[in-house]
Motif scaffolding. Structure first.
Motif, mmCIF file in Angstrom:
data_model
loop_
_atom_site.group_PDB
_atom_site.id
_atom_site.type_symbol
_atom_site.label_atom_id
_atom_site.label_comp_id
_atom_site.label_asym_id
_atom_site.label_seq_id
_atom_site.Cartn_x
_atom_site.Cartn_y
_atom_site.Cartn_z
ATOM 1 N N GLY A 303 -0.241 -5.270 -4.881
ATOM 2 C CA GLY A 303 -1.312 -5.300 -4.050
ATOM 3 C C GLY A 303 -1.212 -5.189 -2.452
ATOM 4 O O GLY A 303 0.260 -5.268 -2.139
ATOM 5 N N GLY A 304 -1.761 -4.558 -1.798
ATOM 6 C CA GLY A 304 -1.684 -4.465 -0.259
ATOM 7 C C GLY A 304 -0.945 -5.248 0.637
ATOM 8 O O GLY A 304 -0.151 -5.258 1.320
ATOM 9 N N ASP A 305 -1.467 -6.681 0.740
ATOM 10 C CA ASP A 305 -0.926 -7.494 1.505
ATOM 11 C C ASP A 305 0.389 -7.805 1.406
ATOM 12 O O ASP A 305 1.252 -8.151 2.092
ATOM 13 C CB ASP A 305 -2.004 -8.827 1.579
ATOM 14 C CG ASP A 305 -3.342 -8.471 2.419
ATOM 15 O OD1 ASP A 305 -3.460 -7.513 3.067
ATOM 16 O OD2 ASP A 305 -4.364 -9.253 2.028
ATOM 17 N N LYS A 306 0.469 -8.226 -0.113
ATOM 18 C CA LYS A 306 1.874 -8.649 -0.571
ATOM 19 C C LYS A 306 2.927 -7.509 -0.415
ATOM 20 O O LYS A 306 3.920 -7.873 -0.168
ATOM 21 C CB LYS A 306 1.831 -9.291 -1.708
ATOM 22 C CG LYS A 306 1.147 -10.532 -1.788
ATOM 23 C CD LYS A 306 1.186 -11.048 -3.304
ATOM 24 C CE LYS A 306 0.308 -12.413 -3.668
ATOM 25 N NZ LYS A 306 0.392 -12.854 -4.983
ATOM 26 N N THR A 307 2.572 -6.423 -0.506
ATOM 27 C CA THR A 307 3.422 -5.146 -0.348
ATOM 28 C C THR A 307 3.875 -4.984 1.144
ATOM 29 O O THR A 307 4.989 -5.050 1.387
ATOM 30 C CB THR A 307 2.398 -3.943 -0.957
ATOM 31 O OG1 THR A 307 2.516 -3.825 -2.231
ATOM 32 C CG2 THR A 307 3.369 -2.602 -0.263
ATOM 33 N N MET A 308 2.775 -5.050 2.051
ATOM 34 C CA MET A 308 3.284 -5.291 3.451
ATOM 35 C C MET A 308 4.169 -6.311 3.765
ATOM 36 O O MET A 308 5.051 -5.947 4.620
ATOM 37 C CB MET A 308 1.936 -5.022 4.345
ATOM 38 C CG MET A 308 0.998 -3.771 4.201
ATOM 39 S SD MET A 308 1.760 -2.262 4.552
ATOM 40 C CE MET A 308 2.126 -2.315 6.121
ATOM 41 N N GLU A 309 3.838 -7.370 3.236
ATOM 42 C CA GLU A 309 4.744 -8.660 3.475
ATOM 43 C C GLU A 309 6.176 -8.133 3.174
ATOM 44 O O GLU A 309 7.008 -8.439 3.952
ATOM 45 C CB GLU A 309 4.150 -9.870 2.920
ATOM 46 C CG GLU A 309 4.762 -11.130 3.358
ATOM 47 C CD GLU A 309 4.543 -12.220 2.696
ATOM 48 O OE1 GLU A 309 5.077 -13.317 2.714
ATOM 49 O OE2 GLU A 309 3.334 -12.169 2.164
ATOM 50 N N LEU A 310 6.351 -7.746 1.706
ATOM 51 C CA LEU A 310 7.708 -7.564 1.234
ATOM 52 C C LEU A 310 8.359 -6.256 2.093
ATOM 53 O O LEU A 310 9.431 -6.249 2.366
ATOM 54 C CB LEU A 310 7.339 -7.310 -0.191
ATOM 55 C CG LEU A 310 9.089 -7.075 -0.866
ATOM 56 C CD1 LEU A 310 9.785 -8.501 -0.678
ATOM 57 C CD2 LEU A 310 8.497 -7.137 -2.428
ATOM 58 N N ALA A 311 7.441 -5.497 2.082
ATOM 59 C CA ALA A 311 8.200 -3.992 2.965
ATOM 60 C C ALA A 311 8.718 -4.523 4.315
ATOM 61 O O ALA A 311 9.784 -4.015 4.632
ATOM 62 C CB ALA A 311 6.971 -2.982 3.022
ATOM 63 N N GLU A 312 7.964 -5.338 5.100
ATOM 64 C CA GLU A 312 8.581 -5.485 6.301
ATOM 65 C C GLU A 312 9.566 -6.675 6.231
ATOM 66 O O GLU A 312 10.625 -6.491 7.069
ATOM 67 C CB GLU A 312 7.217 -6.288 7.116
ATOM 68 C CG GLU A 312 6.250 -5.338 7.597
ATOM 69 C CD GLU A 312 6.547 -4.187 8.488
ATOM 70 O OE1 GLU A 312 7.732 -4.169 8.813
ATOM 71 O OE2 GLU A 312 5.602 -3.189 8.589
ATOM 72 N N GLN A 313 9.590 -7.367 5.286
ATOM 73 C CA GLN A 313 10.926 -8.237 5.000
ATOM 74 C C GLN A 313 11.981 -7.453 4.847
ATOM 75 O O GLN A 313 13.338 -7.703 5.160
ATOM 76 C CB GLN A 313 10.562 -9.247 4.084
ATOM 77 C CG GLN A 313 11.778 -10.097 3.827
ATOM 78 C CD GLN A 313 11.309 -11.072 2.549
ATOM 79 O OE1 GLN A 313 10.025 -11.131 2.165
ATOM 80 N NE2 GLN A 313 12.189 -11.604 2.083
ATOM 81 N N LEU A 314 12.027 -6.554 4.018
ATOM 82 C CA LEU A 314 12.996 -5.719 3.488
ATOM 83 C C LEU A 314 13.290 -4.301 4.197
ATOM 84 O O LEU A 314 14.501 -3.645 4.044
ATOM 85 C CB LEU A 314 12.789 -5.386 1.844
ATOM 86 C CG LEU A 314 12.806 -6.574 1.097
ATOM 87 C CD1 LEU A 314 12.420 -5.950 -0.408
ATOM 88 C CD2 LEU A 314 13.949 -7.435 0.994
#
Length: 344
Positions: A303-314
């Protein structure tokens, strides 16, 4: 009452990013470029490249198709005597030495599985079949008992890899399906083969997954367009590519409805149930198209929020399109921003 909407997912997926081929087909490529196309892995492929030497289009096409056929013989679940089919038939608890290519695909798959906390899982097949999105279509939603039983047959963490010996062991009766990563890996394999022939300017696409390098026939960077899922909006986001792989997951029209509830074809391997969030399309950029392919699937589950969080982290370049009450909206990670073509 149950209504089923089940368009061919890979064709829809390809439509999100193939604007480039629609536009480029309108004008001939310069004579030093050639275009190849055909069918592989149950979908189409398109390749545009600068001629790497003395190859004719016919001889290059033949050599390409031979390599794609060999890849299918390794990674397909539809070929009874493929290497993957033999692996799936192997009893649990036994070690098997794999060819370097199959082992490499599985390494990428397991890496993405761990990075996404199981949102990507190459053993999810029993759940996909249970919900009626596998080869055998059926109607109706499964009960909790059936879901629990199918979940017992899923689990990437029950696959062991011996990195030194290129061996694999299944610690349960698991069925591995590489359809969410194989096309991306195939794109990488073709791109590396073209580079080995001396080609430095190319765009390779298989079923919507892409990898580019060098210059386009126009003499500038390769461009693609990510189209909005809202077909009436006629909105396209142009993206400038470098030496990069591209994968899009957006099979937003493959679902069924029962008693007014829509059930997506995208199954969360961790819960055994279809996703319920509003993420409609995910586009991922990475030098490895295989990694981008697998991550796009993982993000579609998260989903969107968790995707953005992980994408920014990695530090992953990702572009999202999400459903809203008024249509669709988009957002992207900071690593994606440099690839957006600025309006002039």
């Amino acid at each position: 009452m149950i209504s089923v909407v089940n368009f061919t997912p890979r064709l829809i997926k390809a439509a999100l990013v193939l604007l480039l081929f629609i536009l480029s087909a309108c004008s001939p490529a310069p004579p030093e470029y050639m275009r190849l196309s055909g069918m592989t892995m149950g979908t189409s492929y398109h390749i545009t490249l600068r001629n790497p030497g003395d190859w004719t289009a016919q001889s290059l096409q033949q050599a390409l198709d031979e390599r794609l056929a060999a890849f299918n013989q390794i990674a397909s679940t539809y070929i009874p005597d493929s290497e993957l089919s033999h692996l799936n038939a192997m009893p649990a608890g036994e070690w098997r030495t794999l060819t370097p290519m199959l082992f490499d695909i599985l390494v990428v798959s397991i890496e993405v599985s761990w990075l996404s906390n199981g949102a990507f899982d190459v053993t999810v097949g029993p759940l996909v079949d249970l919900w009626g999105f596998g080869p055998e279509k059926h109607e109706g939603t499964p009960d909790d008992v059936a879901i629990t039983k199918a979940l017992a047959e899923v689990g990437f963490d029950r696959i062991e890899l011996d990195m030194a010996e290129h061996k694999l062991k299944k610690n349960a009766e698991l069925r591995i399906d590489l359809s969410a990563v194989a096309k991306g890996y195939g794109v990488d394999a073709v791109a590396l083969w073209l580079e080995s022939l001396g080609s430095i300017d190319y765009l390779v696409e298989i079923g919507g997954e892409m990898r580019s390098a060098g210059l386009s026939p126009r003499g500038d960077q390769w461009r693609i367009g990510v189209e909005s899922p809202d077909l009436e909006a006629d909105k396209t986001t142009p993206i400038l590519l470098g030496n990069i792989g591209v994968a899009t997951s957006g099979d937003y029209r493959n679902y069924f409805e029962e008693n007014g509830v829509r059930y997506s074809h995208t199954i969360d391997p961790r819960t055994g149930r279809p996703i319920t969030h509003n993420l409609a399309s995910v586009t991922v950029l990475d030098p490895s198209c295989a990694f981008a392919d697998a991550m796009a699937t993982a993000f579609s589950v998260l989903g969107g929020d968790k995707t953005m969080e992980l994408a920014e982290q990695l530090g992953i370049a990702v572009y999202l399109i999400e459903k809203t009450e008024n249509g669709f909206s988009s957002r992207y990670s900071s690593s994606f921003a440099p690839y957006l073509e600025q309006e002039k």
